[in-house]
Write a protein that holds these residues in place. Structure first.
Motif, PDB file in Angstrom:
ATOM      1  N   ALA A 181      20.304  17.976   2.584  1.00 53.50           N
ATOM      2  CA  ALA A 181      20.080  17.283   3.809  1.00 53.50           C
ATOM      3  C   ALA A 181      21.317  17.907   4.810  1.00 53.50           C
ATOM      4  O   ALA A 181      21.026  17.550   5.988  1.00 53.50           O
ATOM      5  CB  ALA A 181      20.638  15.875   3.600  1.00 53.50           C
ATOM      6  N   THR A 182      22.208  18.477   4.448  1.00 51.50           N
ATOM      7  CA  THR A 182      23.211  19.320   5.374  1.00 51.50           C
ATOM      8  C   THR A 182      23.271  20.625   5.069  1.00 51.50           C
ATOM      9  O   THR A 182      24.354  21.610   4.888  1.00 51.50           O
ATOM     10  CB  THR A 182      24.511  18.628   5.498  1.00 51.50           C
ATOM     11  N   PRO A 183      22.461  21.545   4.975  1.00 53.46           N
ATOM     12  CA  PRO A 183      22.543  23.065   4.910  1.00 53.46           C
ATOM     13  C   PRO A 183      22.903  23.940   6.152  1.00 53.46           C
ATOM     14  O   PRO A 183      22.542  23.389   7.224  1.00 53.46           O
ATOM     15  CB  PRO A 183      21.229  23.479   4.028  1.00 53.46           C
ATOM     16  N   SER A 184      23.415  24.864   5.852  1.00 53.43           N
ATOM     17  CA  SER A 184      23.339  25.715   6.955  1.00 53.43           C
ATOM     18  C   SER A 184      22.152  26.648   7.357  1.00 53.43           C
ATOM     19  O   SER A 184      21.688  26.963   8.408  1.00 53.43           O
ATOM     20  CB  SER A 184      24.363  26.821   6.676  1.00 53.43           C
ATOM     21  N   LEU A 185      21.065  26.845   6.230  1.00 54.79           N
ATOM     22  CA  LEU A 185      19.996  27.153   6.438  1.00 54.79           C
ATOM     23  C   LEU A 185      18.959  26.738   5.344  1.00 54.79           C
ATOM     24  O   LEU A 185      19.203  26.726   4.039  1.00 54.79           O
ATOM     25  CB  LEU A 185      19.729  28.624   6.121  1.00 54.79           C
ATOM     26  N   GLY A 186      18.001  25.975   5.679  1.00 59.90           N
ATOM     27  CA  GLY A 186      17.104  25.311   4.836  1.00 59.90           C
ATOM     28  C   GLY A 186      16.778  23.785   4.929  1.00 59.90           C
ATOM     29  O   GLY A 186      17.374  23.270   6.201  1.00 59.90           O
TER      30      GLY A 186
END
Length: 149
Positions: free
Chosen positions: A41-46
């Motif tokens: 829910a809190t990725p840098s990418l994805g």
């Protein structure tokens, strides 16, 4: 997941990464983050959906276009078949992604503020055909071994 170990991407460019391992399946979820424990829910990418690339489950493909910069050494986070088994996210800190971008370019040396690429940072340069011109670049991942054409 057994590879690749280090990956690079360029902001705004379509990237395709082939993952190797065992048990890879359609619907697996991959994402890149500084901390996998925060979840997809809190990725840098994805999160990125994995497409199976081999019938034996040994390779999968993820495609993405990074839109942000200053992302170095993000670790691969992977969830095997979340809809079927609800497996937790597995962190692969040995598999990293760095996202590069060009922030400024000029015919004269860049100031510290210009190197950060903010408002007013030069983004173009003028040169004359068949002459040698020194250009200065700043950005994430820029090195002296880079080449510009």
């Amino acid at each position: 997941i057994t590879g690749p170990a280090a990956m690079t991407a360029v902001v705004g460019t379509q990237e395709r990464v082939v993952l190797a391992g065992a048990g890879i399946a359609n619907g697996d979820i991959a994402f890149f983050a500084a901390d996998c424990s925060l979840g997809p829910a809190t990725p840098s990418l994805g999160p990125l959906s994995v497409a199976l690339a081999s019938p034996t489950g040994t390779t999968g493909v993820i495609s993405f276009t990074p839109l942000t910069t200053n992302q170095l050494n993000l670790q691969l986070c992977y969830r095997f078949r979340p809809s079927t088994f609800a497996k937790p996210v597995k962190a692969y800190p040995g598999f990293t992604l760095s996202i590069f971008s060009l922030l400024a370019m000029s015919e004269s040396p860049l100031t510290a503020a210009e190197k950060l690429g903010g408002t007013g940072a030069p983004k173009s340069a003028t040169t004359v055909a068949r002459t040698t011109q020194t250009l200065y670049f700043a950005g994430t991942g820029v090195s002296s071994s880079d080449r510009a054409y």
